[in-house]
Motif scaffolding. Sequence first.
Motif, PDB file in Angstrom:
ATOM      1  N   VAL A 239       0.823  -1.209   0.000  1.00 20.80           N
ATOM      2  CA  VAL A 239       0.000   0.000   0.000  1.00 20.80           C
ATOM      3  C   VAL A 239       0.862   1.265   0.000  1.00 20.80           C
ATOM      4  O   VAL A 239       0.446   2.300  -0.538  1.00 20.80           O
ATOM      5  CB  VAL A 239      -0.989   0.011   1.188  1.00 20.80           C
ATOM      6  N   ILE A 240       2.045   1.204   0.592  1.00 14.56           N
ATOM      7  CA  ILE A 240       2.946   2.361   0.521  1.00 14.56           C
ATOM      8  C   ILE A 240       3.345   2.614  -0.926  1.00 14.56           C
ATOM      9  O   ILE A 240       3.352   3.759  -1.398  1.00 14.56           O
ATOM     10  CB  ILE A 240       4.188   2.135   1.404  1.00 14.56           C
ATOM     11  N   ASN A 241       3.641   1.560  -1.654  1.00 12.43           N
ATOM     12  CA  ASN A 241       3.987   1.708  -3.076  1.00 12.43           C
ATOM     13  C   ASN A 241       2.804   2.183  -3.904  1.00 12.43           C
ATOM     14  O   ASN A 241       2.984   2.730  -4.991  1.00 12.43           O
ATOM     15  CB  ASN A 241       4.516   0.382  -3.625  1.00 12.43           C
ATOM     16  N   GLU A 242       1.586   1.970  -3.404  1.00 13.38           N
ATOM     17  CA  GLU A 242       0.396   2.428  -4.121  1.00 13.38           C
ATOM     18  C   GLU A 242       0.036   3.874  -3.794  1.00 13.38           C
ATOM     19  O   GLU A 242      -0.961   4.385  -4.298  1.00 13.38           O
ATOM     20  CB  GLU A 242      -0.792   1.526  -3.782  1.00 13.38           C
ATOM     21  N   GLY A 243       0.825   4.525  -2.966  1.00 18.41           N
ATOM     22  CA  GLY A 243       0.584   5.935  -2.686  1.00 18.41           C
ATOM     23  C   GLY A 243      -0.242   6.227  -1.457  1.00 18.41           C
ATOM     24  O   GLY A 243      -0.692   7.358  -1.267  1.00 18.41           O
ATOM     25  N   VAL A 244      -0.461   5.225  -0.606  1.00 19.72           N
ATOM     26  CA  VAL A 244      -1.227   5.443   0.618  1.00 19.72           C
ATOM     27  C   VAL A 244      -0.435   6.339   1.569  1.00 19.72           C
ATOM     28  O   VAL A 244       0.770   6.204   1.704  1.00 19.72           O
ATOM     29  CB  VAL A 244      -1.556   4.096   1.290  1.00 19.72           C
ATOM     30  N   ARG A 245      -1.148   7.263   2.236  1.00 22.25           N
ATOM     31  CA  ARG A 245      -0.496   8.209   3.146  1.00 22.25           C
ATOM     32  C   ARG A 245      -0.813   7.945   4.612  1.00 22.25           C
ATOM     33  O   ARG A 245      -0.161   8.479   5.483  1.00 22.25           O
ATOM     34  CB  ARG A 245      -0.906   9.644   2.773  1.00 22.25           C
ATOM     35  N   GLU A 246      -1.860   7.187   4.886  1.00 19.27           N
ATOM     36  CA  GLU A 246      -2.178   6.803   6.254  1.00 19.27           C
ATOM     37  C   GLU A 246      -2.558   5.325   6.278  1.00 19.27           C
ATOM     38  O   GLU A 246      -3.321   4.868   5.419  1.00 19.27           O
ATOM     39  CB  GLU A 246      -3.346   7.620   6.830  1.00 19.27           C
ATOM     40  N   ILE A 247      -2.041   4.617   7.251  1.00 22.40           N
ATOM     41  CA  ILE A 247      -2.394   3.213   7.458  1.00 22.40           C
ATOM     42  C   ILE A 247      -3.057   3.105   8.821  1.00 22.40           C
ATOM     43  O   ILE A 247      -2.452   3.448   9.843  1.00 22.40           O
ATOM     44  CB  ILE A 247      -1.152   2.305   7.392  1.00 22.40           C
TER      45      ILE A 247
END
Length: 636
Positions: A239-247
Amino acid sequence: MEDIEDLLIGGGGGGAPPGYRLPISAVGVKPKKKNKLKSNPDADDSSSGLFPTQNLLAPKIPGTQTIYVKTFGCSHNQSDSEYMAGQLSAFGYLLSENPEEADLWLINTCTVKSPSQSAMDTLITKCKNAKKPLVVAGCVPQGSRDLKELEGVSIVGVQQIDRVVEVVEETLKGHEVRLLNRKTLPALDLPKVRKNKFIEILPINVGCLGACTYCKTKHARGHLGSYTVDSLVNRVRTVINEGVREIWLSSEDTGAYGRDIGVNLPILLNAIVAELPPDASTMLRIGMTNPPFILEHLKEIANVLCHPCVYSFLHVPVQSGSDTILSAMNREYTVSEFRTVVDTLTELVPGMQVATDIICGFPGETDEDFCETINLIKEYKLPQVHISQFYPRPGTPAARMKKVPSAIVKKRSRELTSVFEAFTPYNGMEGRVERIWITEIAADGIHLVGHTKGYIQVLVIGPEAMLGTSALVKITSVGRWSVFGEVIETIVTKHHKTTALEDVPIQAKVPPCSNSHETCACSVEPEACACGAESCCKGPVALDEKDDSSRNMPLPEEPKRKNLVEWLLLRKRKSHAPKREERESPVVSERKQASAGGSMNEWGVVDRILVGGILISIFTIVGLLFHLGSRTLSSS
């Protein structure tokens, strides 16, 4: 109707791979009694060159219909809906927010409170009246499968969301399908369509270890089942590679994570933090945790909360300030232990923010018990307190206890709400410079919504391109539920993007002061909470279960005068706010602008000829004027 077992053709095996459909014959179905379609008596099937069955099936090709998805309840439910929407979208189904244009309704339900289930009942009735095919998912059918409202309705269990495509296909054919058995946890790498493309809701476990007497969610989600550390870390990388900014780590009780597989929450948190970008472009938010399971790990959790990539925020439900009531609730901790959690985290974590939940009017609660709750809230003055009235849930031990009169319950709820709303938690923040992470658009269509490291909501004015970015802001004014800021500088970070996100629409607008969420009066999604169940679906105040007006409180007027640029942005936002969801995402807009800018520098032959002709004409005119001027001077 009995539960349908997962079957594979030829026997053996434990079901289809995640995200794949089994053959139709592998799904047990119960055909509904329907009138046969009447064919046109004047039509000549033989002359059409098509068999009659082809005419009948053509409009019902699987994957061509439109699906309306409605979600009730916690962030875990929201994640389940995103996974189901992702699978349906991957198989060709269109997703719509308009129920009228949909061919099938998919309702993901919540069993925490009576109002949530009542809203579900209303929606089911509306769907049946509209004669739309219906699939019901979530905790209600899983925990109360024999409800009258669910008769004749297809059902997807909470651990069967990876088979939603099969259920939808069979339901569209007129069959009733029920998948409720629990076997293994759904895979984390299923296709997913996020409501907010910058926020990944990551379920780390299902169920809990508690046995709260009022909780219905345990009936649905069951005993604790944790995902492995490796699977969760792999999901974080993706998800970081997909551009997510909050987990957002979500579960019915985050603190209980891993106790069924020989690990614990600090082990998981440290493994995830090691994967977060060092520039803090992606932040981690730890979900709701009950006091019993974090007491032994307080220092380790405090160390994680101090990390620059982790929000200094935790939701710890206390539910009552009376040990007598906590014992009746079977909460397995005391008020003193709750104090230990809050005091330790506040001491060890700079800027620590704690949210909690209170249930008013639990069976057996006396005036003295309630007074202890009032005193606890007054003592800590927590900025976020989610107040709820007690709702007896069928099948729970608390439902059989002697109830406090409804009038008294409402009176106590109003009294506690008045105490809480008198707090001014953000006073003194004016003039401070804070780093915020911006992920949302406020419902007013004017402000962007960001959060400080302590997860305090900050409303700023800026272009939509700032979504998914981090910025330094100066706090200009404060309100009861949030603060206002002025952007000083946008922090440049390394962005991780994939083209898969470009087609995901910007998230639905969220109220700048909504009171309907788990972590903050203004955060986007409610947090899963089995043992904090009474507070999952409402926010800081709950004066009356039928009164939902407090969800959208007006913004406090900002005293600072807007400059010209802000005024223009305000006008633009106001004029386009209703159409915001139809606009392109910032990623697409930026790329199109960049593409357009690049094309300006790549002139074609026609462009060069036109520009050359213009220049020659200009030089010719200048030359003629010079020649005429010189002749005039010579003649004079």
